[in-house]
Design a protein around this motif. Structure first.
Motif, PDB file in Angstrom:
ATOM      1  N   ARG A   1      46.756  89.028  96.517  1.00  0.00           N
ATOM      2  CA  ARG A   1      46.930  90.257  95.796  1.00  0.00           C
ATOM      3  C   ARG A   1      48.168  90.603  95.738  1.00  0.00           C
ATOM      4  O   ARG A   1      48.723  91.086  94.675  1.00  0.00           O
ATOM      5  CB  ARG A   1      46.248  91.648  96.805  1.00  0.00           C
ATOM      6  N   ALA A   2      49.266  90.497  96.725  1.00  0.00           N
ATOM      7  CA  ALA A   2      50.418  90.748  96.864  1.00  0.00           C
ATOM      8  C   ALA A   2      51.213  89.974  95.659  1.00  0.00           C
ATOM      9  O   ALA A   2      51.973  90.442  94.785  1.00  0.00           O
ATOM     10  CB  ALA A   2      51.048  90.464  98.047  1.00  0.00           C
ATOM     11  N   LYS A   3      50.914  88.718  95.779  1.00  0.00           N
ATOM     12  CA  LYS A   3      51.646  87.851  94.553  1.00  0.00           C
ATOM     13  C   LYS A   3      51.009  88.018  93.252  1.00  0.00           C
ATOM     14  O   LYS A   3      51.767  87.890  92.240  1.00  0.00           O
ATOM     15  CB  LYS A   3      51.745  86.452  95.046  1.00  0.00           C
ATOM     16  N   GLY A   4      49.710  87.946  93.371  1.00  0.00           N
ATOM     17  CA  GLY A   4      48.980  88.244  91.869  1.00  0.00           C
ATOM     18  C   GLY A   4      49.164  89.417  91.408  1.00  0.00           C
ATOM     19  O   GLY A   4      49.257  89.757  89.941  1.00  0.00           O
TER      20      GLY A   4
ATOM     21  N   MET B   1      48.988  92.826  89.547  1.00  0.00           N
ATOM     22  CA  MET B   1      48.059  93.515  88.344  1.00  0.00           C
ATOM     23  C   MET B   1      47.845  92.203  87.559  1.00  0.00           C
ATOM     24  O   MET B   1      46.765  92.313  86.576  1.00  0.00           O
ATOM     25  CB  MET B   1      48.767  94.443  87.544  1.00  0.00           C
ATOM     26  N   VAL B   2      48.295  90.909  87.556  1.00  0.00           N
ATOM     27  CA  VAL B   2      47.802  89.985  86.918  1.00  0.00           C
ATOM     28  C   VAL B   2      46.207  89.564  87.367  1.00  0.00           C
ATOM     29  O   VAL B   2      45.391  89.139  86.399  1.00  0.00           O
ATOM     30  CB  VAL B   2      48.704  88.808  86.873  1.00  0.00           C
ATOM     31  N   GLY B   3      46.189  89.510  88.136  1.00  0.00           N
ATOM     32  CA  GLY B   3      44.807  89.125  89.034  1.00  0.00           C
ATOM     33  C   GLY B   3      44.447  87.799  89.216  1.00  0.00           C
ATOM     34  O   GLY B   3      45.591  86.940  89.380  1.00  0.00           O
ATOM     35  N   ARG B   4      43.464  87.340  89.669  1.00  0.00           N
ATOM     36  CA  ARG B   4      43.010  85.856  90.188  1.00  0.00           C
ATOM     37  C   ARG B   4      43.194  84.924  89.176  1.00  0.00           C
ATOM     38  O   ARG B   4      42.592  85.286  87.962  1.00  0.00           O
ATOM     39  CB  ARG B   4      41.754  85.887  90.997  1.00  0.00           C
ATOM     40  N   ARG B   5      43.690  83.656  89.353  1.00  0.00           N
ATOM     41  CA  ARG B   5      43.339  82.491  88.472  1.00  0.00           C
ATOM     42  C   ARG B   5      42.054  82.343  88.466  1.00  0.00           C
ATOM     43  O   ARG B   5      41.362  82.578  89.389  1.00  0.00           O
ATOM     44  CB  ARG B   5      44.155  81.464  88.948  1.00  0.00           C
ATOM     45  N   ALA B   6      41.754  81.628  87.385  1.00  0.00           N
ATOM     46  CA  ALA B   6      40.048  81.040  87.197  1.00  0.00           C
ATOM     47  C   ALA B   6      40.420  79.535  87.671  1.00  0.00           C
ATOM     48  O   ALA B   6      41.043  78.755  87.120  1.00  0.00           O
ATOM     49  CB  ALA B   6      39.865  81.114  85.646  1.00  0.00           C
TER      50      ALA B   6
END
Length: 585
Positions: A140-143, A145-150
């Protein structure tokens, strides 16, 4: 890692042609790089896709009970809006009960599929977009607001949602089918690891890893992992000490995206990134299953293993867990007929890439080629003065061109130095095509400029502005009765609000993220409140200046050491364009 590879001319087209030859129930449109199957009438259609290089994804998952069509981009690059829109139009002709776009959470894919959905809606096609993200490595910290990769968990979304669409979409429609995809995604976690990077066809093999290093948190686009492991641990230690804790440790608040309890039914998917032998993949399945039981009291209800989502010949693998119990509980609340998500997972499919497929010989569908040649037409709305509009656009373009050195200077400090050139390319594209723009209504003119912007600018900026303008065009259509109604300040304000809402569907950037939103949102809100263009431009300029007071949260600027003292070049560019228009009033 083997650095030698077989090379072929035009690898993407020839690969797609070969796949269609091996699967004669599929139809290939080479010009659009679209593959599709015959779709039963009344069913919701599922389209996915993205960059090439992940085979058998995505073409391998076309089949009854899975995807209806896929759109293929260049290697590790999103397909264009034109490709995706043509796929939507063709599929809609076969199954007009709605089209669901299942999109992997990468910026280019989200923007291009999102813009295609907006344009399809303008054509009267019922479209929904679901963005998939299952990676836990970034956190969450690095991602942010972009969110999780697929990652490989995407294939479970394809399978389960596809089965639901085949069985129940006539009753529950597009919205219900989209809800299923979101529920499955919300209960997925994946992490990958690789001994090295892959060899991309036509490119020199490059890697900074030594013989004693490997990467944890590997993606599917040859990007670096989140952590280098040195020395290389045993496969057992890699799984037990690095991968499973990232998936299952409830105390790791940065990565605990899904809760698992000992009584939950769980699906385990072990995916080969392309370069691992089947022998070793089977061993990894056994090792992982044993560790899940011994250390987490989890006995997988279903194990799926194989080459499902690759990065060419990536010498690595990923582990995916689906909490089937939690997904089932959520599905039951909406769809009483669905007793278990496992029933949908077990539903037979003839998709050639699915590890357990049922093959039947079917005829390939036909395509009306006129659909591929049709220009995008939107409803005429909003009478406007083209001469004044032309003057404003040229003034804004001139302001961007004069400001380019300053914008480029800013971007060299917080980005990759091309923002100024990209904006100049965009405004030049508009100015050079003003003679081709509709003079009959503002909605048509803005829709045409949206298309020009995407082509002339490209990249993330082009996608963002194209979506914004497409939303603006839709806003005019919703606000104006017809092409004869003049575009007043009130109409303009409402259309701009709708444009901003449209953009917000496809980016999590908001005011305070140090992006062009910091200039755009104040402009829209001030104009909506005061109907005073000068005040709105002043608000945009103030918003752009404010980006030099906080850290960036999006784009390349979010990765630099300190961006808090530099104005965001994208926000400055928008402000300068608006100031150029204001100077002509």
């Amino acid at each position: 890692m083997h650095t030698k590879s077989f090379e072929v001319e035009d690898p993407i087209t020839s690969s797609l042609k070969g796949f269609a030859l091996a699967n004669p129930s599929l139809t290939l449109t080479p010009s659009e790089k679209v593959l599709l199957r015959e779709i039963s009438k009344g069913k919701v259609a599922l389209i996915s896709g993205g960059g090439s290089g992940h085979e058998p994804a995505h073409a391998g998952y076309i089949g009854k009970g899975m995807l209806s069509a896929v759109v293929c981009g260049d290697i590790f690059a999103s397909p264009s809006t034109k490709q995706i829109l043509n796929a939507i139009k063709v599929v809609n002709e076969h199954s007009p009960n709605g089209v669901l776009l299942i999109v992997k959470n990468y910026t280019g894919d989200v923007l291009h599929f999102g813009l295609s959905a907006e344009r399809a809606r303008a054509l009267g096609i019922n479209v929904e977009v679901v963005v998939i993200g299952d990676d836990v490595a970034v956190g969450r910290a690095k991602g942010g607001m972009v969110g999780r990769r697929a990652l490989a968990g995407t294939t479970l979304v394809h399978k389960i949602t596809g089965a639901f669409a085949e069985l129940y979409s006539e009753k529950y429609g597009l919205k219900g089918t989209a809800d299923v995809a979101r529920i499955i995604n919300d209960n997925l976690v994946t992490i990958g690891a690789s001994l090295d990077h892959c060899k991309v066809p036509g490119r020199k093999f490059e890697s900074e890893l030594t013989e004693k290093q490997m990467e944890l948190g590997m993606g599917i686009h040859n990007e670096p992992g989140v952590k280098v492991l040195e020395p290389i641990p045993s496969t057992e230690d890699l799984i037990l000490k690095n991968m499973l804790p990232a998936l299952l440790d409830p105390t790791d608040k940065d990565r605990a995206f899904v809760d698992f309890s000992r009584d939950d039914e769980v699906v385990l998917l072990v995916n080969n990134l392309g370069g691992v032998s089947n022998f070793i993949i089977s061993s990894i399945v056994s090792i992982t299953t044993n560790f899940l039981k011994q250390h987490y009291d989890i006995i997988p209800q279903r194990v799926i293993a194989g080459t499902l989502m690759t990065a060419f010949n990536g010498n690595g693998f990923s582990i995916t867990l689906l909490n089937a119990t939690k997904a089932t509980n959520s599905l039951k609340e909406l769809f009483p007929e669905v007793q278990s998500v496992l029933d949908l997972l077990y539903t037979p499919t003839d998709a050639p890439g699915w590890p357990v497929a049922e093959f039947t010989n079917k005829a390939a569908p036909s395509i009306d080629k006129k659909l591929l040649e049709e220009d995008i037409k939107v409803k005429s709305a909003g009478d406007y003065d083209f001469a004044a509009f032309e003057k404003w656009v040229k003034a804004g373009a001139e302001s961007i061109i004069k400001s380019e050195p300053h914008i480029t200077s800013l971007d060299t400090q917080v980005g990759d130095g091309d923002c100024g050139y990209t904006l100049v390319a965009g405004v030049n594209g508009i100015v050079n095509n003003l003679d081709k723009i509709s003079k009959s209504s503002l909605s048509e003119a803005i829709a045409e400029i949206s298309d020009i912007i995407e082509t002339s600018m490209g990249g993330t900026s082009g996608g963002l502005y194209s979506i914004l303008l497409s939303g603006f065009s839709h806003g005019l259509i919703q606000t104006c009765k017809d092409s004869q109604e003049p575009v007043t300040s009130e109409v303009l304000a409402k259309a701009l609000e709708i444009a901003l809402e449209t953009l917000y569907r496809y980016t999590n950037a908001r005011k305070g993220s140090s992006t062009m939103i910091d200039a755009l949102e104040p402009f829209v809100k001030e104009f909506s409140a005061s109907k005073d263009f000068a005040k709105a431009v002043a608000a945009a300029e103030e918003g752009a200046k404010s980006t030099a007071t906080f850290e960036a949260k999006f784009g390349r600027a979010s990765y630099v050491g300190d961006s808090s003292s530099v104005e965001d070049p994208g926000a400055v560019g928008l402000s300068e364009f608006l100031k150029g228009i204001l100077n002509t009033f």
